[in-house]
Design an enzyme around this catalytic site. Structure first.
Site, PDB file in Angstrom:
ATOM      1  N   LYS A 197      -0.396  -1.035  -6.440  1.00 42.54           N
ATOM      2  CA  LYS A 197       0.141  -0.454  -5.206  1.00 42.54           C
ATOM      3  C   LYS A 197       1.607  -0.117  -5.423  1.00 42.54           C
ATOM      4  O   LYS A 197       2.440  -0.996  -5.643  1.00 42.54           O
ATOM      5  CB  LYS A 197      -0.019  -1.438  -4.043  1.00 42.54           C
ATOM      6  CG  LYS A 197       0.464  -0.887  -2.698  1.00 42.54           C
ATOM      7  CD  LYS A 197       0.214  -1.905  -1.596  1.00 42.54           C
ATOM      8  CE  LYS A 197       0.683  -1.398  -0.244  1.00 42.54           C
ATOM      9  NZ  LYS A 197       0.443  -2.372   0.833  1.00 42.54           N
ATOM     10  N   LYS A 250      -3.293   2.698  -5.233  1.00 40.66           N
ATOM     11  CA  LYS A 250      -2.699   3.270  -4.022  1.00 40.66           C
ATOM     12  C   LYS A 250      -1.257   3.686  -4.307  1.00 40.66           C
ATOM     13  O   LYS A 250      -0.490   2.873  -4.812  1.00 40.66           O
ATOM     14  CB  LYS A 250      -2.731   2.222  -2.896  1.00 40.66           C
ATOM     15  CG  LYS A 250      -2.166   2.703  -1.568  1.00 40.66           C
ATOM     16  CD  LYS A 250      -2.189   1.595  -0.525  1.00 40.66           C
ATOM     17  CE  LYS A 250      -1.624   2.100   0.800  1.00 40.66           C
ATOM     18  NZ  LYS A 250      -1.607   1.056   1.836  1.00 40.66           N
ATOM     19  N   SER A 276      -1.947   7.921   3.923  1.00 44.57           N
ATOM     20  CA  SER A 276      -1.587   8.646   5.132  1.00 44.57           C
ATOM     21  C   SER A 276      -0.747   9.882   4.876  1.00 44.57           C
ATOM     22  O   SER A 276      -0.942  10.919   5.520  1.00 44.57           O
ATOM     23  CB  SER A 276      -0.850   7.706   6.090  1.00 44.57           C
ATOM     24  OG  SER A 276       0.348   7.214   5.493  1.00 44.57           O
TER      25      SER A 276
END
Length: 326
Positions: A197, A250, A276
């Site tokens: 991440k 991510k 997003s």
């Protein structure tokens, strides 16, 4: 006679739509998608997120209709994020038995027992400071944070979550959560680790949706530097050793090389998180009429499969499922 020039006729296999379909290497299915959903405290709430058109914060009394739509489209898994009305230094709402994600999980599993509930396991939505753990001297205390994350994972499992997805990027988080789940009798609950991440600028709209913007500093001491590739392999290797069952990368779109690296190096399902900011950019361009949204989204999601993703967490899941079902 002139000598015949030899070259490959690759276009033979692109001559028609039927021919292209016949030799297509990668496919999208509704089974590939995990749909993120934001559960907010309150009643009669369905708030569209301003920076994410088509994505909503949904209260518990509106949740059933949302899940019905997802289920009808053939999507079999959703990831839950909580938006609590009260926050504190410890993020108590994350691990309280009446926390918003726990209540939502119970409701979903009662009404839709076959729907897979993936519980995002973090504290940032629940802490008053917006960071993913306990603060000490203006920094996140790794080991103290692990204790609360373990409590959160167990509370989520007790509520009925099918998969625990820790996203906090604390060192040792998979080992500690695995031990806590096992000790609580949840040996069969898998961990979908946010193994890789990055500290990314693509998360901005999510922080609107989850109300999780840090109140000071940033998350660069625990999330990864976007310039690093080899570090991702170290992070993923640690999580596999500690008991992770899935590995998340991510964000997805700017990190497809990392998705492929993880796929090539580890024998575990790889999950790409189409985040997003990636969603918001496409929606903004589509609303302005600058792109063919359906074509672009399907190409983008297919690129994640081609890179090696077995599953995709995406806010486009409902749209993509509709297009696939047409």
């Amino acid at each position: 006679m002139p000598e015949k020039l030899e070259f490959k006729r690759h276009r033979r296999l692109r001559s028609s739509d039927s021919m292209r379909s016949l030799i297509r290497e990668n496919f999208l299915r509704t089974d590939d998608f995990i749909y993120p959903i934001f559960i907010i405290e309150g009643t009669a709430i369905k708030n569209e997120v301003s920076s994410m058109p088509g994505v909503f914060q949904v209260s518990l009394d509106r949740l059933k209709e949302e899940v019905e739509e997802i289920h009808a489209l053939g999507i079999k898994a959703m990831m839950l994020f909580g938006v609590p009305s009260e926050k504190d230094e410890q993020g108590t709402g994350a691990f309280h038995e009446s926390g918003i994600v726990q209540l939502a999980t119970k409701l979903i599993k009662k009404e839709f027992p076959k729907m897979l509930v993936v519980a995002d396991t973090c504290l940032c939505e629940y802490t008053s400071h917006g960071h993913c753990g306990v603060i000490y001297n203006q920094d996140v205390d790794n080991d103290e944070s692990l204790k609360l994350l373990a409590k959160t994972a167990v509370a989520q499992a007790e509520a009925g979550a099918d998969i625990i997805a820790p996203s906090n990027m604390m060192d040792g988080f998979v080992a500690v959560i695995r031990q806590a789940l096992d000790d609580a009798g949840f040996e069969n609950i898998p961990i979908m680790s946010y193994a890789v991440k990055y500290a990314s600028a693509f998360y901005g709209p999510f922080r609107d949706a989850a109300d999780s913007t840090p109140q000071f500093g940033d998350r660069k001491t625990y999330q990864m530097d976007s310039a690093n590739r080899k570090e991702a392999m170290r992070e993923a290797a640690s999580d596999i050793e500690e008991g992770a069952d899935f590995l998340i990368v991510k964000p997805a779109l700017s990190y497809l090389d990392i998705v492929r690296d993880v796929k090539n190096n580890f024998n575990a399902p790889v999950v790409a998180y189409n985040v997003s900011g990636e969603y918001a950019m496409v929606k903004a361009a589509a609303l302005n009429g600058w792109i063919d949204e359906q074509a672009l989204v399907m190409e983008m999601l297919t690129s994640m499969k081609r890179a090696g993703a077995d599953l995709i967490i995406t806010y486009f899941a409902k749209d993509a499922a509709k297009w696939l079902n047409d």
